[in-house]
Design a protein around this motif. Structure first.
Motif, PDB file in Angstrom:
ATOM      1  N   ASP A   1      -7.416   2.667   5.083  1.00 51.42           N
ATOM      2  CA  ASP A   1      -6.799   3.540   3.787  1.00 51.42           C
ATOM      3  C   ASP A   1      -7.197   5.264   3.419  1.00 51.42           C
ATOM      4  OD1 ASP A   1      -5.261   1.990   3.119  1.00 51.42           O
ATOM      5  OD2 ASP A   1      -5.935   0.818   1.248  1.00 51.42           O
TER       6      ASP A   1
ATOM      7  N   ARG B   1       0.679  -1.251   0.472  1.00 51.01           N
ATOM      8  CA  ARG B   1      -0.038  -0.352  -0.170  1.00 51.01           C
ATOM      9  C   ARG B   1       1.206   1.259   0.627  1.00 51.01           C
ATOM     10  NH1 ARG B   1      -4.197  -0.638   2.381  1.00 51.01           N
ATOM     11  NH2 ARG B   1      -3.183  -3.253   3.014  1.00 51.01           N
TER      12      ARG B   1
ATOM     13  N   SER C   1      -6.067  -3.418   8.581  1.00 54.39           N
ATOM     14  CA  SER C   1      -6.224  -3.916   8.193  1.00 54.39           C
ATOM     15  C   SER C   1      -5.815  -5.727   8.859  1.00 54.39           C
ATOM     16  CB  SER C   1      -5.430  -4.477   6.822  1.00 54.39           C
ATOM     17  OG  SER C   1      -4.020  -3.469   6.690  1.00 54.39           O
TER      18      SER C   1
ATOM     19  N   GLU D   1       1.409   3.834   2.033  1.00 51.10           N
ATOM     20  CA  GLU D   1       1.808   3.917   3.219  1.00 51.10           C
ATOM     21  C   GLU D   1       3.134   3.439   3.790  1.00 51.10           C
ATOM     22  OE1 GLU D   1      -1.018   3.889   6.485  1.00 51.10           O
ATOM     23  OE2 GLU D   1      -1.920   3.843   4.458  1.00 51.10           O
ATOM     24  N   ASP D   2       3.089   2.279   3.104  1.00 53.21           N
ATOM     25  CA  ASP D   2       4.579   1.591   2.709  1.00 53.21           C
ATOM     26  C   ASP D   2       5.521   1.426   2.460  1.00 53.21           C
ATOM     27  OD1 ASP D   2       2.964   0.099   5.257  1.00 53.21           O
ATOM     28  OD2 ASP D   2       1.976  -1.814   3.572  1.00 53.21           O
TER      29      ASP D   2
ATOM     30  N   VAL E   1     -10.650  -2.164   5.037  1.00 55.24           N
ATOM     31  CA  VAL E   1      -9.590  -1.925   4.980  1.00 55.24           C
ATOM     32  C   VAL E   1      -9.286  -0.424   4.281  1.00 55.24           C
ATOM     33  CG1 VAL E   1      -8.168  -2.657   3.485  1.00 55.24           C
ATOM     34  CG2 VAL E   1      -8.673  -4.524   5.255  1.00 55.24           C
TER      35      VAL E   1
ATOM     36  N   VAL F   1      -4.622   5.338   8.030  1.00 53.23           N
ATOM     37  CA  VAL F   1      -4.783   3.725   8.880  1.00 53.23           C
ATOM     38  C   VAL F   1      -4.468   2.711   8.122  1.00 53.23           C
ATOM     39  CG1 VAL F   1      -4.536   5.186  11.359  1.00 53.23           C
ATOM     40  CG2 VAL F   1      -7.330   4.107  10.090  1.00 53.23           C
ATOM     41  N   GLY F   2      -4.478   2.764   7.083  1.00 54.80           N
ATOM     42  CA  GLY F   2      -5.098   1.057   6.577  1.00 54.80           C
ATOM     43  C   GLY F   2      -4.243  -0.024   6.808  1.00 54.80           C
ATOM     44  N   SER F   3      -3.012   0.366   7.034  1.00 54.47           N
ATOM     45  CA  SER F   3      -2.183  -1.228   7.175  1.00 54.47           C
ATOM     46  C   SER F   3      -2.354  -1.438   8.767  1.00 54.47           C
ATOM     47  CB  SER F   3      -0.692  -1.313   7.007  1.00 54.47           C
ATOM     48  OG  SER F   3      -0.223   0.144   8.094  1.00 54.47           O
TER      49      SER F   3
END
Lengths: 248, 110
Positions: B76, A61, B85, A63-64, B72, B80-82
């Protein structure tokens, strides 16, 4: 078989039976839906597994990716800094040629200073002034005169009867015959060997009323010979100044 | 039986076709798969409890998938998506574990 054990046995059998009954092929609409959903699930699982295995960055994704980019940037910054440092070191080491030049210059300087200070022997074109003194009339000041005249004419290295003449050389009268030059008593004939332009120095000696004339008036016998190669071989030990300090 | 065959058929189709996941679906597919697995294990447990209902299973399967993807997506959008999830995976994992434990108790009484 105790009662609770039998009960448990029956319940297990009932569980399997239920599962078996539910698993029996029935052609209902609901079963079709379920089948389609299960197919979808299997398909999606395989697709996802395939995707995860095959791709590196593309299914991360945003931000990663940003974090990854950040860390990569930081690392690259660190590495480029390191590369800069190493390049500077390399340049420093490569300018060993510069060090070579500096060494050459220093060596040349050492030779020049060695000739001036009388620590190195010297050869070159020059003149030989031989002064016979049958009447013992030649005073130290006359020799000093001759030396000064030679210096004036561009003499670069001189010696008198095996005594090197440098800036600090002194001429003094001795008790008997001869004279004292730098603590060494020398006797006539005085042989002054000077390295420089022979023509200029010979001319300087021969000036009317000059060194040769003056010595002749003292009944001495000055003889000037120009030579293409004379050797000043007398040496003086190198001394370091006790009081004078370089002031930069 | 038929759902298991359906699952196998799906797996085989996937292996044969080597599908590429569309870019827009990529963040949601893994979560959706986990949610679907949760629904499936819940269904097996319901069968063993004797309360399985076809309609409930279909609805719970689809809603599980949609809600998981929605959470999710929302995460996103909120940045705070990660984390979200991860949270969804943890919750679904816990549910799957508890369902599997119930199934195990039914079938093996252990």
């Amino acid at each position: 078989m105790t009662a609770p054990a039998r009960e448990r046995e029956e319940s297990v059998r009932a569980g399997w039976a239920r599962l078996w009954r539910a698993g029996r092929p029935r052609l209902t609409r609901a079963n079709l839906y379920i089948c389609v959903l299960a197919m979808l699930l299997g398909f999606a699982m395989v697709a996802q597994v395939h995707e995860t295995r095959s791709s590196g960055l593309e299914n991360l994704r945003q931000e990663d990716l940003v974090a990854l980019l950040d860390s990569v940037n930081q690392q690259s910054l660190k590495l480029s800094k390191e590369a800069d440092e190493l390049t500077a070191t390399k340049k420093q080491l490569e300018s060993g040629t510069g060090d070579q030049a500096a060494l050459q210059a220093a060596t040349q300087r050492l030779e020049t200073l060695g000739i001036l200070a009388g620590t190195l022997p010297a050869t070159g074109p020059g003149i030989r002034l031989t002064i016979g003194d049958p009447g013992n009339n030649v005073r130290p000041s006359d020799i000093l005169n001759a030396v000064e005249e030679l210096r004036d004419a561009g003499a670069e290295a001189m010696q008198i009867n095996g005594v090197r003449v440098i800036a600090a050389t002194y001429f003094a009268a001795s008790g008997g015959t001869g004279m004292v030059i730098d603590g060494t008593t020398v006797h006539a004939p005085y042989v002054i060997v000077a390295i420089g332009d022979p023509h200029t120095m010979a001319t300087a000696m021969a000036i009317p009323g000059g060194v040769v004339d003056g010595l002749k008036q003292l009944h001495a016998t000055p003889v000037v010979t120009s030579e293409s190669r004379v050797a000043v071989t007398a040496l003086r030990p190198a001394t370091s100044p006790r009081y004078a300090q370089p002031d930069n | 039986m038929i759902p298991a065959i359906g699952l196998l058929v799906g797996l085989v189709i996937g292996i044969v076709l080597h599908p590429d996941v569309p870019l827009g679906l990529q963040p949601y597919l893994p979560i959706a798969v986990i949610a679907a697995l949760d629904a499936v294990f819940g269904a097996v447990r319901a069968v063993l409890d004797g309360i399985f209902d076809d309609k409930v299973f279909v609805v719970s399967f689809l809603s599980n998938v949609v809600v998981a993807a929605l959470i999710v997506y929302l995460g996103d959008q909120l940045g705070v998506g990660s984390q979200l999830s991860t949270g969804v995976v943890v919750v679904l994992g816990v549910r799957i574990f508890s369902n599997v434990a119930a199934i195990r108790r039914h079938l093996f009484h252990a």
